[in-house]
Design an enzyme around this catalytic site. Structure first.
Site, PDB file in Angstrom:
ATOM      1  CD  GLU A 204      -2.902   0.894   2.461  1.00  0.00           C
ATOM      2  OE1 GLU A 204      -2.643   0.044   3.347  1.00  0.00           O
ATOM      3  OE2 GLU A 204      -3.918   1.614   2.498  1.00  0.00           O
ATOM      4  N   GLY A 246      -8.253   4.962   7.485  1.00  0.00           N
ATOM      5  CA  GLY A 246      -9.067   4.870   8.694  1.00  0.00           C
ATOM      6  C   GLY A 246      -8.485   3.880   9.682  1.00  0.00           C
ATOM      7  CB  ALA A 247      -7.884   0.426   9.623  1.00  0.00           C
ATOM      8  CB  SER A 248      -3.111   1.065   8.179  1.00  0.00           C
ATOM      9  OG  SER A 248      -3.262   1.341   6.783  1.00  0.00           O
ATOM     10  CB  THR A 249      -1.096   6.155   8.841  1.00  0.00           C
ATOM     11  OG1 THR A 249      -0.597   7.272   8.097  1.00  0.00           O
ATOM     12  CG2 THR A 249      -0.187   5.892  10.038  1.00  0.00           C
ATOM     13  CD  GLN A 250      -0.487   2.587   4.721  1.00  0.00           C
ATOM     14  OE1 GLN A 250      -0.870   1.934   5.680  1.00  0.00           O
ATOM     15  NE2 GLN A 250      -1.311   3.387   4.062  1.00  0.00           N
TER      16      GLN A 250
HETATM   17  N1  LIG Z   1     -13.375  14.184   6.031  1.00  0.00           N
HETATM   18  C1  LIG Z   1     -13.478  13.200   5.136  1.00  0.00           C
HETATM   19  N2  LIG Z   1     -12.949  11.998   5.443  1.00  0.00           N
HETATM   20  C2  LIG Z   1     -13.081  11.022   4.507  1.00  0.00           C
HETATM   21  C3  LIG Z   1     -13.697  11.219   3.256  1.00  0.00           C
HETATM   22  N3  LIG Z   1     -13.628  10.049   2.568  1.00  0.00           N
HETATM   23  C4  LIG Z   1     -12.988   9.152   3.370  1.00  0.00           C
HETATM   24  N4  LIG Z   1     -12.678   9.768   4.531  1.00  0.00           N
HETATM   25  C5  LIG Z   1     -11.971   9.208   5.666  1.00  0.00           C
HETATM   26  O1  LIG Z   1     -10.663   8.896   5.192  1.00  0.00           O
HETATM   27  C6  LIG Z   1     -10.280   7.649   5.713  1.00  0.00           C
HETATM   28  C7  LIG Z   1     -10.121   6.670   4.531  1.00  0.00           C
HETATM   29  O2  LIG Z   1      -9.672   5.502   5.063  1.00  0.00           O
HETATM   30  P1  LIG Z   1      -9.729   4.121   4.217  1.00  0.00           P
HETATM   31  O3  LIG Z   1      -8.956   4.292   2.961  1.00  0.00           O
HETATM   32  O4  LIG Z   1     -11.148   3.703   4.095  1.00  0.00           O
HETATM   33  O5  LIG Z   1      -9.018   3.166   5.236  1.00  0.00           O
HETATM   34  P2  LIG Z   1      -7.689   2.311   5.134  1.00  0.00           P
HETATM   35  O6  LIG Z   1      -8.127   0.936   4.738  1.00  0.00           O
HETATM   36  O7  LIG Z   1      -7.071   2.344   6.487  1.00  0.00           O
HETATM   37  O8  LIG Z   1      -6.804   2.937   4.080  1.00  0.00           O
HETATM   38  C8  LIG Z   1     -11.368   7.200   6.688  1.00  0.00           C
HETATM   39  O9  LIG Z   1     -11.061   7.665   7.991  1.00  0.00           O
HETATM   40  C9  LIG Z   1     -12.589   7.930   6.159  1.00  0.00           C
HETATM   41  O10 LIG Z   1     -13.527   8.202   7.190  1.00  0.00           O
HETATM   42  C10 LIG Z   1     -14.229  12.505   2.983  1.00  0.00           C
HETATM   43  O11 LIG Z   1     -14.777  12.750   1.918  1.00  0.00           O
HETATM   44  N5  LIG Z   1     -14.099  13.459   3.949  1.00  0.00           N
HETATM   45 CA   LIG Z   2      -6.917   3.916   2.137  1.00  0.00          CA
END
Ligand SMILES: Nc1nc2c(ncn2[C@@H]2O[C@H](COP(=O)(O)OP(=O)(O)O)[C@@H](O)[C@H]2O)c(=O)[nH]1
Ligand SMILES: [Ca+2]
Length: 537
Positions: A204, A246-250
């Protein structure tokens, strides 16, 4: 054919030879004597016209062939589909590129980003039967946008990220069932379904780095072989990638010193003839949603009361959280405890500095066994170069109006956050009535989280090198999906493709110029030939 060698010198010019051919044609093919001189006159006058005429004809034919062969055939396009199955959402991206440029530095374009309605796919553990309905709208969109005769050759990929990594840790069978349901549904379409899998955090990070550098044109740079030293400087030009989910950061970047001893294997890429040594790390449970749960869990353990005064939410803001939801989670399980209440009432107090203090507790930085670390004792070389920050980094800072390159210091961000967090929830909610409440209620938290995370990455005095980005060059979104597809479809060559000797316009103008030169030489030659046979008589 017999040559007439009764007269004349041994050494003959080309024209002389030509004359021999003509004369022998006369002496063999026609009656001699009277006809002889008439035939000569006829030939020398008309033969020339005939030759010139055929020559011009062949010239036109040559040009016609050259031009038709190179006329602009309608470009042949190819398409690719990638689903980003994130922890909070799923988005389907459609990419399009010109088949002629497939291996060259020609660009791939994002023509669609279809947001699937609903949560991330990890939420379907107990209702996999609903996955087809969940994905069908965007797949219908793909069938509309991609020409029917291209469907069979259009690859489809689904990559799942941290939400599914957490589900797999919790219940591997559930994760498998979800991917099986996704696979059978996507397979039922006329596209060339390739794969639905959970990608690793390193993938990722790496693919996000490839995407932003590809779109910023940092990879397809021209090779400057004369000055090998420039290779070093040029390769530092790449941007680091900061992705907050939402669940990880890179975090992914080319360190200044790639010989630093590292417990983590650097990734080695060879792209367009350049070698890249890339550091990447994915922090599971440190996406912004999971980090909020981590904070709430720690707070509840430290002050086990049913009411939590929380400085990361606006004054007057209230939220009820089920204790079971809070602790029934891979990321917060370690804090699980028995509490004399099953619901937690959050009451906002809106204090940025106190919120920042709470959040710093999530990032223990006291121990490091290596030359340099970030938090949790994780090795990380000092950050270096420019960085692109996207996904939730961008969403949060965009709302807070902090994405401009004019925001050059962390102090400017701190001032803004102090002021924003202290605003009463009633006022915020009224002012931004059109913003989704889930997002609006958490911008004080997520803004403070972004700042704290970048501080533990040691960006404090480096803020101006962070560029918050979403769509790059008005083309494609910054994220891992484009890099993932480019890699799987071999569209980034290891070596810089050899430039064609001529571009198409140069090729055609050379053809025309060459033919014209030929024509002029021929005409001049024939005039000289004509004059010399004239003087002969
Ligand atoms: N403020 C805001 N947050 C968003 C929007 N779209 C997605 N997010 C947030 O951005 C993050 C996206 O994480 P995601 O890619 O789903 O999770 P990952 O699997 O950990 O990469 C989540 O915390 C969402 O709530 C948006 O349009 N506005
Ligand atoms: Ca993501």
């Amino acid at each position: 054919m017999k040559r007439d060698c009764s007269s004349g010198s041994q050494k003959r010019s080309a024209f002389g030879a030509g004359r021999i051919v003509l004369a022998s044609l006369a002496s063999h093919g026609f009656p001699s004597g009277y006809q002889d001189s008439r035939v000569k006159r006829f030939l020398s006058k008309n033969g020339l016209v005939i030759l010139g005429f055929t020559f011009i004809l062949s010239l036109i034919a040559l040009l016609a062939v050259g031009l038709t062969q190179n006329k602009n055939t309608p470009e042949n396009f190819k398409f690719g589909i990638v689903f980003d199955a994130g922890s909070s959402h799923t988005t389907m991206y459609i990419y399009k590129w010109s088949a002629e440029k497939v291996n060259d530095t020609g660009l791939v374009y994002e023509i669609e980003a279809c947001k699937v309605k609903g949560p991330g796919i990890s939420a379907f553990a107990s209702n996999v039967q609903d996955i087809p309905v969940y994905l069908s709208k965007c797949m219908g969109r793909a069938k509309e946008l991609i020409p029917k005769y291209k469907h069979h050759q259009t690859p489809v990929y689904l990559g799942a990220t941290a939400g599914m990594r957490l589900l797999r840790m919790e219940n591997e069978q559930s994760a498998k069932r979800i991917l099986a349901s996704v696979t059978s549904f996507l397979n039922s379409y006329p596209f060339n379904f390739r794969d639905a899998r959970i990608i690793s955090g390193s993938e990722e990070g790496a693919y996000g780095w490839i995407t932003i550098n590809y779109l910023l044109g940092k990879l397809q740079k021209k090779q400057n072989s004369e000055d090998p030293s420039s290779r070093k400087n040029e390769s530092q030009e790449t941007y680091g990638a900061l992705d907050l989910g939402g669940a990880s950061t890179q975090i992914t970047f080319v360190p200044k010193d790639t010989n630093i001893s590292s417990p983590i294997k650097f990734m080695q890429f060879r792209l367009y003839g350049w070698n890249y040594t890339v550091y990447t790390y994915s922090f599971l449970c440190y996406g912004q949603d999971q980090a909020l749960l981590l904070k709430l869990a720690k707070d509840t353990v430290e002050t086990p009361s049913g009411t939590l005064l929380d400085p990361c939410f606006h004054p007057g803001y209230e939220r009820m959280v089920d204790i079971s939801d809070l602790f029934n989670n891979v990321c917060t399980r370690e804090y699980k405890d028995l509490f004399p209440f099953d619901k937690l009432r959050i009451q906002g107090t809106g204090d940025f500095l106190q919120c920042q203090e709470r959040l710093h507790n999530l990032f223990p930085t006291t121990y490091c066994r290596y030359t340099s670390c970030t938090f949790n004792g994780v090795f990380m070389p000092p950050v270096h170069g420019e960085f692109g920050a996207f996904s939730a980094y961008y969403y949060t800072m965009k709302f807070l109006n902090l994405t401009s390159d004019k925001v050059t210091s962390e102090d400017m961000v701190i001032e803004k956050m102090k002021q924003y967090c202290s605003r009463p929830w009633k006022e915020v909610n009224t002012t931004y009535a059109d913003v989704k409440e889930k997002y609006l209620s958490e911008y004080c938290f997520s803004g403070t989280y972004v700042l704290t995370l970048l501080q533990v990455y040691n960006f404090t005095d480096y803020w101006k090198h962070i560029h918050f980005m979403h769509k790059i060059n008005d083309n494609a979104e910054a994220g891992w999906t484009l890099g993932y597809m480019l890699n799987l479809t071999n569209m980034i060559p290891a070596e810089l493709p050899q430039p064609k000797p001529f571009s198409r316009p140069t090729y055609i103008s050379l053809m025309v110029a060459f033919s014209l030169v030929l024509a002029i030489v021929f005409i001049l030659g024939s005039i000289i030939f004509h004059k010399s046979s004239y003087f002969q008589k």
